[in-house]
Design a protein around this motif. Structure first.
Motif, short mmCIF file in Angstrom:
data_model
loop_
_atom_site.label_atom_id
_atom_site.label_comp_id
_atom_site.label_asym_id
_atom_site.label_seq_id
_atom_site.Cartn_x
_atom_site.Cartn_y
_atom_site.Cartn_z
N THR A 96 16.86 -59.50 75.91
CA THR A 96 17.14 -60.49 76.94
C THR A 96 17.05 -59.86 78.33
O THR A 96 17.27 -58.67 78.51
N SER A 97 16.73 -60.69 79.27
CA SER A 97 16.80 -60.33 80.68
C SER A 97 18.04 -61.04 81.20
O SER A 97 18.12 -62.27 81.17
N ASP A 98 19.03 -60.26 81.63
CA ASP A 98 20.34 -60.81 81.99
C ASP A 98 20.47 -60.96 83.50
O ASP A 98 20.11 -60.06 84.26
N PHE A 99 21.01 -62.10 83.91
CA PHE A 99 21.14 -62.44 85.32
C PHE A 99 22.57 -62.86 85.65
O PHE A 99 23.29 -63.36 84.78
N SER A 100 22.94 -62.69 86.91
CA SER A 100 24.22 -63.18 87.43
C SER A 100 23.94 -63.88 88.76
O SER A 100 23.15 -63.38 89.56
N VAL A 101 24.61 -65.00 88.96
CA VAL A 101 24.49 -65.72 90.22
C VAL A 101 25.85 -65.68 90.91
O VAL A 101 26.89 -65.87 90.29
N TYR A 102 25.80 -65.42 92.21
CA TYR A 102 26.98 -65.45 93.08
C TYR A 102 26.71 -66.53 94.12
O TYR A 102 25.75 -66.42 94.88
N SER A 103 27.53 -67.57 94.14
CA SER A 103 27.27 -68.68 95.06
C SER A 103 28.59 -69.36 95.43
O SER A 103 29.44 -69.57 94.56
N ASN A 104 28.73 -69.71 96.70
CA ASN A 104 29.93 -70.43 97.10
C ASN A 104 29.72 -71.95 97.06
O ASN A 104 30.56 -72.70 97.54
N ARG A 105 28.62 -72.38 96.48
CA ARG A 105 28.36 -73.80 96.21
C ARG A 105 27.72 -73.91 94.82
O ARG A 105 27.16 -72.93 94.31
N ASN A 106 27.76 -75.08 94.23
CA ASN A 106 27.08 -75.29 92.96
C ASN A 106 25.59 -75.02 93.15
O ASN A 106 25.07 -75.09 94.26
N PHE A 107 24.88 -74.73 92.05
CA PHE A 107 23.50 -74.27 92.17
C PHE A 107 22.66 -74.68 90.97
O PHE A 107 23.18 -75.03 89.91
N ASN A 108 21.35 -74.61 91.16
CA ASN A 108 20.35 -74.74 90.10
C ASN A 108 19.56 -73.45 90.03
O ASN A 108 19.45 -72.73 91.02
N VAL A 109 18.96 -73.19 88.87
CA VAL A 109 18.05 -72.05 88.72
C VAL A 109 16.75 -72.58 88.13
O VAL A 109 16.76 -73.35 87.16
N THR A 110 15.63 -72.19 88.74
CA THR A 110 14.31 -72.56 88.23
C THR A 110 13.54 -71.31 87.83
O THR A 110 13.89 -70.19 88.23
N ILE A 111 12.47 -71.52 87.06
CA ILE A 111 11.63 -70.42 86.58
C ILE A 111 10.17 -70.83 86.71
O ILE A 111 9.84 -72.00 86.51
N LYS A 112 9.32 -69.87 87.07
CA LYS A 112 7.88 -70.14 87.14
C LYS A 112 7.13 -68.82 87.10
O LYS A 112 7.68 -67.76 87.36
N ALA A 113 5.83 -68.91 86.81
CA ALA A 113 4.94 -67.76 86.89
C ALA A 113 4.47 -67.62 88.33
O ALA A 113 4.22 -68.60 89.01
N ALA A 114 4.34 -66.37 88.79
CA ALA A 114 3.88 -66.13 90.16
C ALA A 114 2.38 -66.39 90.29
O ALA A 114 1.89 -66.62 91.40
N SER A 115 1.65 -66.36 89.17
CA SER A 115 0.22 -66.66 89.22
C SER A 115 -0.19 -67.35 87.93
O SER A 115 0.51 -67.28 86.92
#
Length: 178
Positions: A70-89
């Motif tokens: 797995t590639s593990d991520f953490s988000v730090y935000s003082n508001r609710n958020f969305n996360v998107t994913i895409k290929a750079a090319s």
């Protein structure tokens, strides 16, 4: 004179009864808070080695340099958020000094899924989905706070259509405040 002195003493005594025992002052404190969002890690690397017929036939789950799937991520935000994913090319970059013709492997051979989600939001990719160059929702409605974690798994399934060489593709995950 005694009466005047007594009157003055009573007047002074009554004034001391009304003397101020405390005082106050006000300090105004102002804070300037900015909307902050950060996604970690800023860069991660996943890969796979296709060196058997089974790898080409079934595809391969990608791993990091320590063998983690797995590639593990953490988000730090003082508001609710969305996360998107895409290929750079739209296609993988290609390197093979013996055969420099780029076979144009499309980004869609790479599949992703959100395998863990403790952001408080909705996992929009619970099963493997083909990657594209358009932003696709990964997490919707993550809740504000520190260290909101999620994990992404990747699987490459190029089939038998591409020759040997080194193929690379950047995948962009974007956290956006609501």
């Amino acid at each position: 004179m005694k009466a005047l002195f007594l009157s003055a003493a009573i007047a002074l005594a009554s004034m001391s009864c009304f003397a101020q025992a405390s005082d106050h002052s006000t300090v105004h404190v102002g804070l300037v808070l900015s909307n902050i969002i950060q996604i970690n890690p800023p860069v991660d690397a996943m890969g796979g080695i296709f060196n058997s017929a089974s790898d080409y036939t079934n595809g391969e789950d990608l791993v990091d340099i320590w063998g983690n799937p797995t590639s593990d991520f953490s988000v730090y935000s003082n508001r609710n958020f969305n996360v998107t994913i895409k290929a750079a090319s739209a296609t993988f970059s290609y390197f093979n000094p013996l055969s420099p013709t780029n076979p144009n492997m499309p980004c869609s051979i790479l599949k992703y899924r959100c395998s863990a989600n403790s952001t408080g939001g909705t996992n929009n990719a619970p099963s493997f989905t083909a990657l594209s160059t358009s932003n696709a929702p990964l997490i919707s409605g993550g809740t504000a706070g520190a260290n909101k974690q999620f994990s992404v798994r990747f699987k490459a399934d190029p089939g038998w259509s591409y020759g040997g060489g080194l193929y690379g593709l950047d995948v962009v995950l974007t956290a956006t405040q609501l």
